[in-house]
Design a protein around this motif. Sequence first.
Motif, PDB file in Angstrom:
ATOM      1  N   UNK A 192      45.175 -20.482 -18.962  1.00  0.00           N
ATOM      2  CA  UNK A 192      45.153 -21.095 -20.293  1.00  0.00           C
ATOM      3  C   UNK A 192      43.749 -21.123 -20.888  1.00  0.00           C
ATOM      4  N   UNK A 193      42.736 -21.150 -20.036  1.00  0.00           N
ATOM      5  CA  UNK A 193      41.380 -20.971 -20.570  1.00  0.00           C
ATOM      6  C   UNK A 193      41.260 -19.600 -21.222  1.00  0.00           C
ATOM      7  N   UNK A 194      41.904 -18.617 -20.595  1.00  0.00           N
ATOM      8  CA  UNK A 194      41.910 -17.275 -21.170  1.00  0.00           C
ATOM      9  C   UNK A 194      42.631 -17.250 -22.513  1.00  0.00           C
ATOM     10  N   UNK A 195      43.805 -17.878 -22.554  1.00  0.00           N
ATOM     11  CA  UNK A 195      44.596 -17.869 -23.784  1.00  0.00           C
ATOM     12  C   UNK A 195      43.848 -18.568 -24.913  1.00  0.00           C
ATOM     13  N   UNK A 196      43.308 -19.758 -24.636  1.00  0.00           N
ATOM     14  CA  UNK A 196      42.566 -20.488 -25.665  1.00  0.00           C
ATOM     15  C   UNK A 196      41.275 -19.760 -26.041  1.00  0.00           C
ATOM     16  N   UNK A 197      40.572 -19.261 -25.032  1.00  0.00           N
ATOM     17  CA  UNK A 197      39.320 -18.565 -25.301  1.00  0.00           C
ATOM     18  C   UNK A 197      39.523 -17.258 -26.043  1.00  0.00           C
ATOM     19  N   UNK A 198      40.676 -16.601 -25.813  1.00  0.00           N
ATOM     20  CA  UNK A 198      40.935 -15.327 -26.474  1.00  0.00           C
ATOM     21  C   UNK A 198      41.401 -15.495 -27.909  1.00  0.00           C
ATOM     22  N   UNK A 199      41.830 -16.701 -28.270  1.00  0.00           N
ATOM     23  CA  UNK A 199      42.316 -16.916 -29.635  1.00  0.00           C
ATOM     24  C   UNK A 199      41.296 -16.510 -30.673  1.00  0.00           C
ATOM     25  N   UNK A 200      40.052 -16.992 -30.508  1.00  0.00           N
ATOM     26  CA  UNK A 200      39.013 -16.672 -31.489  1.00  0.00           C
ATOM     27  C   UNK A 200      38.604 -15.205 -31.461  1.00  0.00           C
ATOM     28  N   UNK A 201      38.262 -14.610 -30.295  1.00  0.00           N
ATOM     29  CA  UNK A 201      37.862 -13.196 -30.331  1.00  0.00           C
ATOM     30  C   UNK A 201      38.973 -12.238 -30.748  1.00  0.00           C
ATOM     31  N   UNK A 202      40.228 -12.499 -30.334  1.00  0.00           N
ATOM     32  CA  UNK A 202      41.326 -11.631 -30.769  1.00  0.00           C
ATOM     33  C   UNK A 202      41.506 -11.755 -32.275  1.00  0.00           C
ATOM     34  N   UNK A 203      41.469 -13.004 -32.756  1.00  0.00           N
ATOM     35  CA  UNK A 203      41.570 -13.221 -34.200  1.00  0.00           C
ATOM     36  C   UNK A 203      40.406 -12.582 -34.939  1.00  0.00           C
ATOM     37  N   UNK A 204      39.192 -12.716 -34.382  1.00  0.00           N
ATOM     38  CA  UNK A 204      38.011 -12.125 -35.019  1.00  0.00           C
ATOM     39  C   UNK A 204      38.113 -10.606 -35.068  1.00  0.00           C
ATOM     40  N   UNK A 211      34.372  -4.402 -32.259  1.00  0.00           N
ATOM     41  CA  UNK A 211      34.047  -3.922 -30.913  1.00  0.00           C
ATOM     42  C   UNK A 211      33.524  -5.061 -30.049  1.00  0.00           C
ATOM     43  N   UNK A 212      32.661  -5.899 -30.647  1.00  0.00           N
ATOM     44  CA  UNK A 212      32.173  -7.061 -29.915  1.00  0.00           C
ATOM     45  C   UNK A 212      33.298  -7.995 -29.531  1.00  0.00           C
ATOM     46  N   UNK A 213      34.277  -8.144 -30.427  1.00  0.00           N
ATOM     47  CA  UNK A 213      35.416  -9.027 -30.157  1.00  0.00           C
ATOM     48  C   UNK A 213      36.252  -8.509 -28.990  1.00  0.00           C
ATOM     49  N   UNK A 214      36.409  -7.188 -28.904  1.00  0.00           N
ATOM     50  CA  UNK A 214      37.161  -6.606 -27.786  1.00  0.00           C
ATOM     51  C   UNK A 214      36.504  -6.965 -26.460  1.00  0.00           C
ATOM     52  N   UNK A 215      35.183  -6.816 -26.405  1.00  0.00           N
ATOM     53  CA  UNK A 215      34.484  -7.135 -25.160  1.00  0.00           C
ATOM     54  C   UNK A 215      34.424  -8.644 -24.922  1.00  0.00           C
ATOM     55  N   UNK A 216      34.436  -9.420 -26.010  1.00  0.00           N
ATOM     56  CA  UNK A 216      34.510 -10.867 -25.850  1.00  0.00           C
ATOM     57  C   UNK A 216      35.840 -11.264 -25.220  1.00  0.00           C
ATOM     58  N   UNK A 217      36.899 -10.546 -25.581  1.00  0.00           N
ATOM     59  CA  UNK A 217      38.210 -10.789 -24.977  1.00  0.00           C
ATOM     60  C   UNK A 217      38.153 -10.508 -23.478  1.00  0.00           C
ATOM     61  N   UNK A 218      37.518  -9.398 -23.127  1.00  0.00           N
ATOM     62  CA  UNK A 218      37.386  -9.047 -21.706  1.00  0.00           C
ATOM     63  C   UNK A 218      36.615 -10.127 -20.959  1.00  0.00           C
ATOM     64  N   UNK A 219      35.505 -10.593 -21.552  1.00  0.00           N
ATOM     65  CA  UNK A 219      34.706 -11.635 -20.919  1.00  0.00           C
ATOM     66  C   UNK A 219      35.474 -12.954 -20.829  1.00  0.00           C
ATOM     67  N   UNK A 220      36.246 -13.229 -21.863  1.00  0.00           N
ATOM     68  CA  UNK A 220      37.031 -14.468 -21.873  1.00  0.00           C
ATOM     69  C   UNK A 220      38.059 -14.472 -20.757  1.00  0.00           C
ATOM     70  N   UNK A 221      38.606 -13.297 -20.477  1.00  0.00           N
ATOM     71  CA  UNK A 221      39.567 -13.188 -19.374  1.00  0.00           C
ATOM     72  C   UNK A 221      38.857 -13.313 -18.029  1.00  0.00           C
ATOM     73  N   UNK A 222      37.708 -12.659 -17.913  1.00  0.00           N
ATOM     74  CA  UNK A 222      37.050 -12.550 -16.617  1.00  0.00           C
ATOM     75  C   UNK A 222      36.304 -13.812 -16.189  1.00  0.00           C
ATOM     76  N   UNK A 223      35.593 -14.464 -17.114  1.00  0.00           N
ATOM     77  CA  UNK A 223      34.691 -15.556 -16.726  1.00  0.00           C
ATOM     78  C   UNK A 223      35.399 -16.751 -16.091  1.00  0.00           C
ATOM     79  N   UNK A 224      36.531 -17.225 -16.629  1.00  0.00           N
ATOM     80  CA  UNK A 224      37.194 -18.341 -15.940  1.00  0.00           C
ATOM     81  C   UNK A 224      37.539 -18.017 -14.489  1.00  0.00           C
TER      82      UNK A 224
END
Length: 529
Positions: free
Chosen positions: A96-108, A445-458
């Motif tokens: 759920x940290x991934x889901x919440x964290x990905x909301x902004x970068x996916x939206x961006x 492009x930055x948002x795509x990698x932010x999504x990857x980081x959002x998934x990985x960091x938690x």
Amino acid sequence: MGNANDEAIQHIGKDQHEDLHEQSKVATDIEHSLGVIEAVKLYPMAVVWATLFAWSLVMVGYDSGIIYSFYALPAFVKKYGTYYGPEIGYEVSAKWQNVLGMGTPVGQFLGAFTASWPMERWGRKKVFAVSLFFTTAWIFLQMFANDIHTLAAGEFLAGIVYGTYVVLAPTYASEVCPLALRGILNAGMNLAYVIGQFVASGVGKGVATRTDQWAYRIPFAVQWTWIPILAIGLYFAPESPWWLVRKGRVEEAEAVLRRLAKESPKVDIRATLANIQATTLHEIEVEKDTTYLECFRGSNRARTEVAIMVQIWQVITGISLIGYAVYFFELAGLPVSASFDMGVGNTAIGFVATCCSWVFMSFFGRRTIFMYGVGGMAVALFIIGGLDCAPNYSKRPGFAWAQAALLDILTFVFQGTVGPVNFVIFAEIGATRLRSQTVALATSSGSIFQIVMTIAIPYMLNASAANWRGKTGFFFGGISAIAVVWCYFRLPETKGRTFEELDFMFEARVPPRKFKDYKIMNAEDGSEA
């Protein structure tokens, strides 16, 4: 898109080509002669309106900062988290940290990618106004979310609008400011972002001891406070003169230029307008259209690469770890209260560092600051990782405080170099007719990698997952080292160059390492620079 307008500009350019060229040279000479202080005095309203648009990024920084601080907020974790037993307690799962964290970068990603078309069709002001309206609505959804699913939807929808702001603000600043202020005001985009994070840390600290639902609802409600200010300011703000010229509305563009500057012998509105027209005309002749595909044709390919890569490096060289600062401090062993205190201090350091970046840019070029910045980050990150490998780490709190101090140093280096300079580079590197598309591609492009980081960091940090703690420094340190190599070979120096000069150098395929010392006058007579 805009073919009729392009034909009109071409017709004007053919009839008055020599006159436009001569006046454009006058404008270029004036631009090069202006210092920062003098430019501020001559163009005060340009500073005001660029700052207004930049203020929208406060909301972007606040939203990203507040959601991460919630993971260390007992009331939020108890409401939306899972109980993992007495040893771990309540924790918002990595999923759920991934889901919440990905909301902004996916939206961006979606917002940035789709922003350029309406910006070019209807202008900067109208798109900004519509974005403010939807921001107001999505904050309501976030604030009154009864479950984590609704909250995630609110983060995603808000992220779409935030992606639009990230494209709008630097694009507008680049189009209303003179050359001397372009770097400083675009670096101010990062300052706005840091201010948002700082406010988020302060609000998070203020509600940290609350145990009711308002512990996490008040922080969302705070976002409403700056929307009325932005809306009122937007009503009086001028449209971009570059956009007006591309639409064939030259008289309106001239009126806007007069609004942006004071009357002075050092301000030649007609020459500035001629420079805009000449640059636009040249790009119409060189570029087939203003689609995303054009960003990857000819000399634009290298410009797009630079814009995309500086944004990607900005995301994957440490900012993601900085975003988790409060949570990182808690995992390192600091008390909850001390973690929030350190979080506030961390964002305050970011604020000071961004202000320092203005001084750095007065003495050093974009290339130097960015390259040495990622190099400094690599060193700090490797040390953070090394401390986590020390014997009896968990029983020696001094190591946790040392890591916290190093994360503060990392924040200073990032926010004083890579963070603000990234905004400057991707806002000015693209051709003027493709600026919004270039910024959109970089942001997406930055948002795509932010999504990857959002998934990985938690999964890297969570005690219920990999539990790497400070060892994540090795991961980000290695990426930062690779970034240094790329910067050396591929990052050009754009400091002190007008958009017309950048067009010439990219079309001449000047090697990135030679941009700083390249002489345009040498290129015109065929000799080597």
